[in-house]
Design a protein around this motif. Sequence first.
Motif, PDB file in Angstrom:
ATOM      1  N   ILE A  42     -43.205 -79.597  43.498  1.00 51.69           N
ATOM      2  CA  ILE A  42     -42.411 -79.776  44.228  1.00 51.69           C
ATOM      3  C   ILE A  42     -41.266 -79.786  42.985  1.00 51.69           C
ATOM      4  O   ILE A  42     -41.425 -80.451  42.432  1.00 51.69           O
ATOM      5  N   VAL A  43     -40.485 -79.214  44.047  1.00 56.95           N
ATOM      6  CA  VAL A  43     -38.803 -78.962  42.897  1.00 56.95           C
ATOM      7  C   VAL A  43     -37.836 -80.236  44.253  1.00 56.95           C
ATOM      8  O   VAL A  43     -37.835 -81.048  44.803  1.00 56.95           O
ATOM      9  N   HIS A  44     -37.139 -80.613  42.632  1.00 55.16           N
ATOM     10  CA  HIS A  44     -35.849 -81.349  43.391  1.00 55.16           C
ATOM     11  C   HIS A  44     -35.073 -81.112  43.052  1.00 55.16           C
ATOM     12  O   HIS A  44     -34.128 -79.768  41.705  1.00 55.16           O
ATOM     13  N   SER A  45     -34.121 -81.195  43.240  1.00 53.81           N
ATOM     14  CA  SER A  45     -32.391 -80.470  43.671  1.00 53.81           C
ATOM     15  C   SER A  45     -32.208 -82.045  41.890  1.00 53.81           C
ATOM     16  O   SER A  45     -30.727 -80.998  41.774  1.00 53.81           O
ATOM     17  N   SER A  46     -32.533 -82.200  41.831  1.00 54.28           N
ATOM     18  CA  SER A  46     -31.703 -83.294  39.987  1.00 54.28           C
ATOM     19  C   SER A  46     -33.008 -83.234  39.151  1.00 54.28           C
ATOM     20  O   SER A  46     -34.083 -82.837  39.577  1.00 54.28           O
ATOM     21  N   PRO A  47     -32.689 -82.387  37.730  1.00 59.87           N
ATOM     22  CA  PRO A  47     -33.165 -82.768  36.753  1.00 59.87           C
ATOM     23  C   PRO A  47     -33.742 -83.813  36.069  1.00 59.87           C
ATOM     24  O   PRO A  47     -34.800 -84.106  35.423  1.00 59.87           O
ATOM     25  N   ILE A  48     -33.299 -85.248  36.645  1.00 52.25           N
ATOM     26  CA  ILE A  48     -33.116 -86.716  36.318  1.00 52.25           C
ATOM     27  C   ILE A  48     -34.552 -86.673  36.815  1.00 52.25           C
ATOM     28  O   ILE A  48     -35.930 -87.435  35.599  1.00 52.25           O
ATOM     29  N   PRO A  49     -34.995 -87.142  37.685  1.00 51.30           N
ATOM     30  CA  PRO A  49     -36.614 -87.125  38.271  1.00 51.30           C
ATOM     31  C   PRO A  49     -37.515 -86.316  37.581  1.00 51.30           C
ATOM     32  O   PRO A  49     -38.955 -86.403  37.046  1.00 51.30           O
ATOM     33  N   VAL A  50     -36.975 -85.085  37.326  1.00 48.08           N
ATOM     34  CA  VAL A  50     -38.215 -84.152  36.471  1.00 48.08           C
ATOM     35  C   VAL A  50     -37.939 -84.024  35.553  1.00 48.08           C
ATOM     36  O   VAL A  50     -39.776 -84.532  35.216  1.00 48.08           O
ATOM     37  N   ILE A  51     -37.306 -84.759  34.761  1.00 46.80           N
ATOM     38  CA  ILE A  51     -37.204 -85.457  32.909  1.00 46.80           C
ATOM     39  C   ILE A  51     -38.690 -86.718  33.139  1.00 46.80           C
ATOM     40  O   ILE A  51     -39.306 -87.065  31.909  1.00 46.80           O
ATOM     41  N   LEU A  52     -38.394 -87.634  33.968  1.00 49.77           N
ATOM     42  CA  LEU A  52     -39.027 -88.850  33.968  1.00 49.77           C
ATOM     43  C   LEU A  52     -40.514 -88.028  34.656  1.00 49.77           C
ATOM     44  O   LEU A  52     -41.288 -88.562  34.292  1.00 49.77           O
ATOM     45  N   HIS A  53     -40.695 -86.830  36.023  1.00 54.30           N
ATOM     46  CA  HIS A  53     -42.309 -86.945  35.662  1.00 54.30           C
ATOM     47  C   HIS A  53     -43.005 -85.952  35.141  1.00 54.30           C
ATOM     48  O   HIS A  53     -44.363 -86.704  34.643  1.00 54.30           O
ATOM     49  N   ARG A  54     -42.241 -85.290  33.983  1.00 52.57           N
ATOM     50  CA  ARG A  54     -43.168 -84.603  33.078  1.00 52.57           C
ATOM     51  C   ARG A  54     -43.313 -85.545  31.769  1.00 52.57           C
ATOM     52  O   ARG A  54     -44.112 -85.764  30.593  1.00 52.57           O
ATOM     53  N   LEU A  55     -42.555 -86.698  31.433  1.00 54.24           N
ATOM     54  CA  LEU A  55     -43.374 -87.891  30.768  1.00 54.24           C
ATOM     55  C   LEU A  55     -44.931 -88.548  31.299  1.00 54.24           C
ATOM     56  O   LEU A  55     -46.001 -89.357  30.253  1.00 54.24           O
ATOM     57  N   VAL A  56     -45.744 -88.224  32.390  1.00 51.21           N
ATOM     58  CA  VAL A  56     -46.475 -88.189  32.935  1.00 51.21           C
ATOM     59  C   VAL A  56     -47.995 -87.030  32.581  1.00 51.21           C
ATOM     60  O   VAL A  56     -47.344 -86.115  33.494  1.00 51.21           O
ATOM     61  N   PRO A  57     -48.853 -87.216  31.725  1.00 52.69           N
ATOM     62  CA  PRO A  57     -49.144 -85.756  31.574  1.00 52.69           C
ATOM     63  C   PRO A  57     -49.620 -85.197  33.074  1.00 52.69           C
ATOM     64  O   PRO A  57     -50.095 -83.643  33.415  1.00 52.69           O
ATOM     65  N   PRO A  58     -50.638 -85.854  34.029  1.00 51.36           N
ATOM     66  CA  PRO A  58     -50.760 -85.461  35.392  1.00 51.36           C
ATOM     67  C   PRO A  58     -50.128 -83.967  35.877  1.00 51.36           C
ATOM     68  O   PRO A  58     -49.795 -83.329  36.271  1.00 51.36           O
ATOM     69  N   GLN A  59     -48.948 -84.734  35.243  1.00 48.79           N
ATOM     70  CA  GLN A  59     -47.847 -84.760  36.465  1.00 48.79           C
ATOM     71  C   GLN A  59     -47.059 -83.166  36.107  1.00 48.79           C
ATOM     72  O   GLN A  59     -46.269 -82.416  35.749  1.00 48.79           O
ATOM     73  N   HIS A  60     -47.379 -82.939  34.107  1.00 52.04           N
ATOM     74  CA  HIS A  60     -46.081 -81.343  33.738  1.00 52.04           C
ATOM     75  C   HIS A  60     -46.503 -80.384  34.313  1.00 52.04           C
ATOM     76  O   HIS A  60     -47.489 -80.157  34.850  1.00 52.04           O
ATOM     77  N   GLY A  61     -45.381 -79.684  34.298  1.00 54.78           N
ATOM     78  CA  GLY A  61     -45.732 -78.844  34.828  1.00 54.78           C
ATOM     79  C   GLY A  61     -46.322 -78.832  36.978  1.00 54.78           C
ATOM     80  O   GLY A  61     -44.814 -77.418  37.324  1.00 54.78           O
ATOM     81  N   ARG A  62     -45.988 -79.735  37.139  1.00 58.60           N
ATOM     82  CA  ARG A  62     -45.875 -79.816  38.836  1.00 58.60           C
ATOM     83  C   ARG A  62     -44.462 -79.694  39.814  1.00 58.60           C
ATOM     84  O   ARG A  62     -44.639 -79.756  40.367  1.00 58.60           O
ATOM     85  N   HIS A  63     -43.765 -80.668  38.692  1.00 57.41           N
ATOM     86  CA  HIS A  63     -42.440 -81.242  39.236  1.00 57.41           C
ATOM     87  C   HIS A  63     -41.579 -80.066  38.668  1.00 57.41           C
ATOM     88  O   HIS A  63     -41.582 -79.809  37.390  1.00 57.41           O
ATOM     89  N   VAL A  64     -40.719 -79.450  39.340  1.00 57.02           N
ATOM     90  CA  VAL A  64     -39.775 -78.292  38.372  1.00 57.02           C
ATOM     91  C   VAL A  64     -38.227 -78.663  39.076  1.00 57.02           C
ATOM     92  O   VAL A  64     -38.658 -79.190  40.429  1.00 57.02           O
ATOM     93  N   THR A  65     -37.201 -78.460  38.504  1.00 55.11           N
ATOM     94  CA  THR A  65     -35.683 -78.349  39.150  1.00 55.11           C
ATOM     95  C   THR A  65     -35.858 -77.274  39.806  1.00 55.11           C
ATOM     96  O   THR A  65     -36.501 -76.253  39.709  1.00 55.11           O
ATOM     97  N   GLN A  66     -34.349 -77.123  41.246  1.00 57.63           N
ATOM     98  CA  GLN A  66     -34.228 -75.769  42.068  1.00 57.63           C
ATOM     99  C   GLN A  66     -33.315 -75.330  40.899  1.00 57.63           C
ATOM    100  O   GLN A  66     -33.752 -73.681  41.254  1.00 57.63           O
ATOM    101  N   ARG A  67     -33.444 -75.477  39.791  1.00 55.01           N
ATOM    102  CA  ARG A  67     -32.835 -74.121  39.236  1.00 55.01           C
ATOM    103  C   ARG A  67     -33.350 -73.457  38.276  1.00 55.01           C
ATOM    104  O   ARG A  67     -33.657 -71.709  38.182  1.00 55.01           O
ATOM    105  N   GLU A  68     -34.509 -74.240  37.952  1.00 56.06           N
ATOM    106  CA  GLU A  68     -35.723 -72.946  37.202  1.00 56.06           C
ATOM    107  C   GLU A  68     -36.601 -72.825  38.565  1.00 56.06           C
ATOM    108  O   GLU A  68     -37.185 -71.107  37.628  1.00 56.06           O
TER     109      GLU A  68
END
Length: 87
Positions: A42-68
């Motif tokens: 799941i690609v986000h245009s803003s890094p803030i939701p990515v940081i919040l999603h990465r705090l939840v272990p099952p979602q780590h690595g699934r949410h990335v930023t457009q820049r990444e």
Amino acid sequence: MNTKTISRIVTIQLAALTSVVAVSSQANATQHKQIVNGREVIVHSSPIPVILHRLVPPQHGRHVTQREVSSGHMPQPRVIAPARKRP
């Protein structure tokens, strides 16, 4: 404290709250699903939701930023070792 000081503090706090609400309504972040290196992310245009999603272990690595995605630096998913069965 006198009345003047209390009213000044309340006025400053209300002004700060109003400015935060006004700025937050202008924030705009989009997300979409994309297949990258054979994985659905799941690609986000803003890094803030990515940081919040990465705090939840099952979602780590699934949410990335457009820049990444555009730079090719994707986080690797964590491999969780299965629990050992004790005899």
